[in-house]
Structure formats: structure tokens, C-alpha cells
Motif scaffolding. Structure first.
Motif, PDB file in Angstrom:
ATOM      1  N   UNK A  96      38.442  76.355  62.498  1.00 51.16           N
ATOM      2  CA  UNK A  96      39.252  75.050  63.086  1.00 51.16           C
ATOM      3  C   UNK A  96      38.412  74.174  64.017  1.00 51.16           C
ATOM      4  N   UNK A  97      37.053  74.587  64.158  1.00 48.70           N
ATOM      5  CA  UNK A  97      36.052  73.736  64.534  1.00 48.70           C
ATOM      6  C   UNK A  97      35.731  72.561  63.753  1.00 48.70           C
ATOM      7  N   UNK A  98      36.303  71.385  63.869  1.00 52.80           N
ATOM      8  CA  UNK A  98      35.931  70.528  62.868  1.00 52.80           C
ATOM      9  C   UNK A  98      35.247  69.325  63.798  1.00 52.80           C
ATOM     10  N   UNK A  99      35.297  68.249  63.175  1.00 50.95           N
ATOM     11  CA  UNK A  99      34.667  67.153  63.718  1.00 50.95           C
ATOM     12  C   UNK A  99      35.238  65.635  63.444  1.00 50.95           C
ATOM     13  N   UNK A 100      35.828  64.954  64.443  1.00 49.11           N
ATOM     14  CA  UNK A 100      36.463  63.579  64.265  1.00 49.11           C
ATOM     15  C   UNK A 100      35.881  62.590  63.457  1.00 49.11           C
ATOM     16  N   UNK A 101      34.376  62.793  63.566  1.00 47.34           N
ATOM     17  CA  UNK A 101      33.468  61.721  63.010  1.00 47.34           C
ATOM     18  C   UNK A 101      33.547  62.192  61.430  1.00 47.34           C
ATOM     19  N   UNK A 102      33.225  63.381  60.992  1.00 52.83           N
ATOM     20  CA  UNK A 102      33.296  63.947  59.764  1.00 52.83           C
ATOM     21  C   UNK A 102      34.519  63.441  59.046  1.00 52.83           C
ATOM     22  N   UNK A 103      35.684  63.946  59.618  1.00 54.83           N
ATOM     23  CA  UNK A 103      37.005  63.641  59.068  1.00 54.83           C
ATOM     24  C   UNK A 103      37.171  62.002  59.088  1.00 54.83           C
ATOM     25  N   UNK A 104      36.505  61.460  59.474  1.00 56.78           N
ATOM     26  CA  UNK A 104      36.679  59.793  59.472  1.00 56.78           C
ATOM     27  C   UNK A 104      36.214  59.337  58.225  1.00 56.78           C
ATOM     28  N   UNK A 105      35.381  60.270  57.435  1.00 54.40           N
ATOM     29  CA  UNK A 105      34.923  60.040  56.091  1.00 54.40           C
ATOM     30  C   UNK A 105      35.282  60.741  54.993  1.00 54.40           C
ATOM     31  N   UNK A 106      36.515  60.426  54.420  1.00 52.89           N
ATOM     32  CA  UNK A 106      36.804  61.441  53.401  1.00 52.89           C
ATOM     33  C   UNK A 106      36.040  61.289  52.085  1.00 52.89           C
ATOM     34  N   UNK A 107      35.497  62.197  51.334  1.00 55.57           N
ATOM     35  CA  UNK A 107      34.643  62.042  50.130  1.00 55.57           C
ATOM     36  C   UNK A 107      34.892  61.034  49.072  1.00 55.57           C
ATOM     37  N   UNK A 108      36.544  61.011  48.638  1.00 58.18           N
ATOM     38  CA  UNK A 108      36.862  60.205  47.828  1.00 58.18           C
ATOM     39  C   UNK A 108      36.887  58.752  48.314  1.00 58.18           C
ATOM     40  N   UNK A 109      37.315  58.435  49.497  1.00 54.96           N
ATOM     41  CA  UNK A 109      37.052  57.173  49.897  1.00 54.96           C
ATOM     42  C   UNK A 109      35.659  56.637  49.929  1.00 54.96           C
ATOM     43  N   UNK A 110      34.792  57.642  50.625  1.00 55.85           N
ATOM     44  CA  UNK A 110      33.255  57.277  50.537  1.00 55.85           C
ATOM     45  C   UNK A 110      32.697  56.959  49.185  1.00 55.85           C
ATOM     46  N   UNK A 111      33.098  57.821  48.160  1.00 56.71           N
ATOM     47  CA  UNK A 111      32.625  57.605  46.711  1.00 56.71           C
ATOM     48  C   UNK A 111      33.182  55.852  46.283  1.00 56.71           C
ATOM     49  N   UNK A 112      34.286  55.641  46.641  1.00 53.90           N
ATOM     50  CA  UNK A 112      34.953  54.295  46.221  1.00 53.90           C
ATOM     51  C   UNK A 112      34.070  53.247  46.749  1.00 53.90           C
ATOM     52  N   UNK A 113      33.678  53.632  48.183  1.00 49.97           N
ATOM     53  CA  UNK A 113      33.000  52.360  49.002  1.00 49.97           C
ATOM     54  C   UNK A 113      31.391  52.389  48.172  1.00 49.97           C
ATOM     55  N   UNK A 114      30.756  53.424  47.626  1.00 49.53           N
ATOM     56  CA  UNK A 114      29.776  53.439  47.132  1.00 49.53           C
ATOM     57  C   UNK A 114      29.817  52.864  45.860  1.00 49.53           C
ATOM     58  N   UNK A 115      30.941  52.936  45.211  1.00 42.09           N
ATOM     59  CA  UNK A 115      30.980  52.209  43.875  1.00 42.09           C
ATOM     60  C   UNK A 115      31.292  50.831  44.023  1.00 42.09           C
ATOM     61  N   UNK A 116      31.759  50.471  45.126  1.00 37.12           N
ATOM     62  CA  UNK A 116      32.062  49.109  45.202  1.00 37.12           C
ATOM     63  C   UNK A 116      30.873  48.215  45.765  1.00 37.12           C
ATOM     64  N   UNK A 117      29.912  48.838  46.253  1.00 34.23           N
ATOM     65  CA  UNK A 117      28.233  48.202  46.620  1.00 34.23           C
ATOM     66  C   UNK A 117      27.377  48.994  45.801  1.00 34.23           C
ATOM     67  N   UNK A 118      27.276  48.752  44.560  1.00 29.93           N
ATOM     68  CA  UNK A 118      26.235  49.346  43.783  1.00 29.93           C
ATOM     69  C   UNK A 118      24.898  48.982  44.192  1.00 29.93           C
ATOM     70  N   UNK A 119      23.692  49.743  43.848  1.00 28.85           N
ATOM     71  CA  UNK A 119      22.467  49.271  44.280  1.00 28.85           C
ATOM     72  C   UNK A 119      22.003  49.764  45.633  1.00 28.85           C
ATOM     73  N   UNK A 120      22.885  50.471  46.309  1.00 30.90           N
ATOM     74  CA  UNK A 120      22.493  50.722  47.715  1.00 30.90           C
ATOM     75  C   UNK A 120      21.853  52.508  47.613  1.00 30.90           C
ATOM     76  N   UNK A 121      20.662  52.551  48.542  1.00 30.69           N
ATOM     77  CA  UNK A 121      20.588  53.763  48.834  1.00 30.69           C
ATOM     78  C   UNK A 121      21.627  54.427  49.764  1.00 30.69           C
ATOM     79  N   UNK A 122      22.056  55.757  49.724  1.00 22.44           N
ATOM     80  CA  UNK A 122      23.311  56.076  50.384  1.00 22.44           C
ATOM     81  C   UNK A 122      22.560  57.220  51.574  1.00 22.44           C
ATOM     82  N   UNK A 123      22.836  56.813  52.827  1.00 25.19           N
ATOM     83  CA  UNK A 123      22.107  57.548  54.013  1.00 25.19           C
ATOM     84  C   UNK A 123      23.256  57.858  54.834  1.00 25.19           C
ATOM     85  N   UNK A 124      23.469  59.256  55.162  1.00 25.70           N
ATOM     86  CA  UNK A 124      24.594  59.895  55.641  1.00 25.70           C
ATOM     87  C   UNK A 124      24.078  60.640  57.026  1.00 25.70           C
TER      88      UNK A 124
END
Ligand code: 13P
Ligand code: SF4
Length: 322
Positions: A96-124
Motif C-alpha cells: 500500500x506504500x504508493x506515491x501521490x505523485x506517481x498516482x497523478x499520472x495514469x499511463x493511459x492519460x499520459x499516453x494520450x498526452x504524448x500522442x497529442x504532442x508528437x515529436x517530443x522526447x519523453x522524460x519521466x
């Protein structure tokens, strides 16, 4: 034994010396315990290695002979260790030791964000799930973010996630205009610039130490902005005798141990009625849970094999630059 609650819910035998038993089990099972600086002091004291998230990943990557790695930290730290040591049993005393910061970025929403901004290098930031890392070109920690970003060509278009405060800080230091995901850590967001300013008036000689997950108003008033390890290093080397510390309170344990003649004042959160400068997720790890984890070798971190290679690659890229 089940871990329905996310941890081994077994009674600890009465009257045992927990620290001695944990040491015995570590030896018997060839287990290495890694702990983050935000852990409770007793966990830090019994760990084989204590560090910031970068040092924990670097140390895990060097472990050859250990059979078991126990990560006393939050879930993404356990996942990072498992990605780097896929053949070892990687355990975390409480799932149960999660992280609110990690939780603020669900993979499917992040993927949509990346697709909406093509041509970028993704740094996480390393404070992300395996799913987000699998969408990432290169991972950073607060300890190496600036160095990694500086290694990329000046005109490279970059998406940075999930921490908007760390992203803003790196933009301000490097002159980049990385596109930022709008996430934050609930602990670091709550520190109050006004209260730190008042503390500074009462302690004019004190140096202000700030983690880059804090808001811009705090980084602007800091004498040192850096990862937990960088803040420790600054405190150790500084001639100052007093420090106001704006990061999770667990770091005070190591600061006071390394610098017994210096005074460390935890920065107050905006609401002084709560202990919000404690990360409740980090504090889920206790000596009892660590003991049961070693005893039953549970709970174990597993990574979806379909994305493990894609998630490992950006971490290895980071380590090769660090
Ligand atoms: P560090 O990279 O400084 O260890 O920070 C990790 C973290 O979770 C900060 O909140
Ligand atoms: Fe996550 Fe914040 Fe806790 Fe760090 S302090 S582990 S960023 S919730």
C-alpha cells in the motif's frame, strides 16, 4: 500465508528482539535491505543501504550475490529494483506504500498526452508507475534531472512528467521550455513559503534546504535546492549551524546522525494542525512488517512481462548517464 491487506498480517512473537531477528533473517536468507531517507529512523538504522531514489536504483543495479532485495520505500522504488534485478526476489513490506505523485499520472492519460504532442522526447521522473516508464525515453531522479536534460540537444522538444514543480525548476535552471504534465506530490506542495519566511526571521543565520518537488516560491528562497542526498551533502559541508529543511521529515534522522552539532528545523506545512510533512506512504513501512516480509518472503513485486523491457530501457539509459 496471504497478503490480502497488502502486507503480511501475522503476529510478531512476543518478547523478541525485532532488530536482532531482522538481522538474523537477512543473513540466513541472503537478503539485502534498501531504505529511502524518508523511512522511519529504526528502518534506516537496520538497512544495508540508505539513499535517495537515484542511489537506491544505482545500488540495486550492482547487487550480484543477494538472493532477496527488500525495498523499504514506496512501490515505484520496489518496481525500479525489480526492473534492474529481474532474477531476484524483490519484496516490499507493504504494497500500500504508493506515491501521490506517481498516482497523478495514469499511463493511459499520459499516453494520450504524448500522442497529442508528437515529436517530443519523453522524460519521466522516477516517481512513476511501470506503465508510464514504458512510455518514456529516459528516466530521471531529482538527483540527476538537470544533468540528464543538459545532455540532450538544446533544440530537442521535451515532454516532462509527472512533477510540474520539478519540471518548472529544471526549465528555470536550463532555459528549456519542456512541456509539463500537471502532477505534484501532496507532501511537498503543502510547505508554506510564508511560514518558512517567518522561521527565517527567527533564525536569520539558518540555511534553507528545499527539495525541487516544492513550489517555485520555496525554491526561490532556498540556499540549496536538491535531492535528499544533495540536501544532506550541503548540510554536511556547510559551515552554517542551523538549517530549515523543506522536504519529508524522515531526512532529519540522517541529517542529525551525520551532523550532531548542527540544528535542523523542519519547515512547517501550511496547516500546522497536521503532520503533512510526513509522507504517510513511506511511514507505512514498520519494523514489524519488515520482519514478517523477511520471514515469509512476501509481498513480492511482480512486473508485467509485456512491458518490463520497455520500462527498463529508460532507467538503464539514465544510469548510463549518472
Ligand atoms: P529523492 O529523489 O530525493 O530521493 O526524492 C524521492 C521522493 O520521493 C521525493 O519525494
Ligand atoms: Fe511520493 Fe511525495 Fe511520498 Fe515522495 S514524498 S514518495 S513524491 S508522495
Amino acid at each position: 500465508m496471504t497478503v490480502d491487506k497488502g502486507y503480511v498480517d501475522a503476529p510478531v512473537p512476543e518478547g523478541i528482539d525485532l532488530a536482532a531477528e531482522i538481522r538474523r533473517l537477512k543473513k540466513e536468507k541472503n537478503a539485502v535491505v534498501l531504505a529511502h531517507y524518508y523511512q522511519n529512523g529504526d528502518i534506516q538504522d537496520i538497512a544495508d543501504h540508505v539513499g535517495d531514489s537515484l542511489a537506491m536504483a544505482q545500488y540495486a543495479a550492482t547487487l550480484k550475490d543477494a538472493k532477496i532485495i527488500v525495498v523499504c520505500g514506496v512501490h515505484f522504488m520496489g518496481e525500479t529494483a525489480k526492473l534492474l534485478c529481474p532474477d531476484k526476489k524483490v519484496l516490499i513490506p507493504d504494497m500500500n506504500a504508493g506515491c501521490s505523485l506517481a498516482d497523478s499520472c495514469p499511463p493511459d492519460a499520459f499516453e494520450a498526452f504524448i500522442k497529442a504532442h508528437p515529436g517530443h522526447t519523453v522524460v519521466s521522473y522516477v516517481n512513476t508507475s511501470v506503465g508510464v516508464k514504458a512510455l518514456t525515453d529516459i528516466v530521471v531522479t531529482s538527483g540527476n534531472a538537470r544533468k540528464v536534460i543538459d545532455s540532450l540537444p538544446a533544440d530537442e522538444k521535451i515532454i516532462f512528467g509527472p512533477d510540474r514543480n520539478l519540471g518548472n525548476y529544471i526549465n528555470s535552471r536550463t532555459g528549456r521550455s519542456m512541456l509539463l504534465w500537471d502532477g505534484a506530490c501532496h507532501v511537498h506542495e503543502l510547505f508554506s513559503a510564508e511560514k518558512i519566511a517567518a522561521l527565517k526571521e527567527a533564525h536569520p543565520e539558518a540555511k534553507v534546504l528545499v527539495h525541487p518537488e516544492c513550489k517555485r516560491a520555496l525554491t526561490l528562497m532556498a540556499d540549496c535546492v536538491g535531492s535528499t542526498a544533495a540536501l544532506l551533502d550541503y548540510a554536511r559541508k556547510s559551515d552554517a549551524k542551523e538549517f530549515i529543511v523543506a522536504t519529508e521529515s524522515g531526512i532529519l534522522h540522517e541529517m542529525r546522525r551525520l551532523c550532531p552539532d548542527k540544528t535542523f528545523i523542519p519547515a512547517p506545512p501550511s496547516d500546522s494542525t497536521c503532520a503533512c510533512n510526513d509522507c504517510a506512504f513511506m511511514k507505512l513501512i514498520t519494523m514489524e512488517k519488515l520482519y514478517n516480509t523477511l520471514r515469509y518472503e512476501l509481498p513480492e513485486i511482480h512486473i508485467d512481462p509485456a512491458i518490463a523491457d520497455s520500462a527498463r530501457r529508460p532507467i538503464e539509459r539514465m544510469l548510463s548517464l549518472s
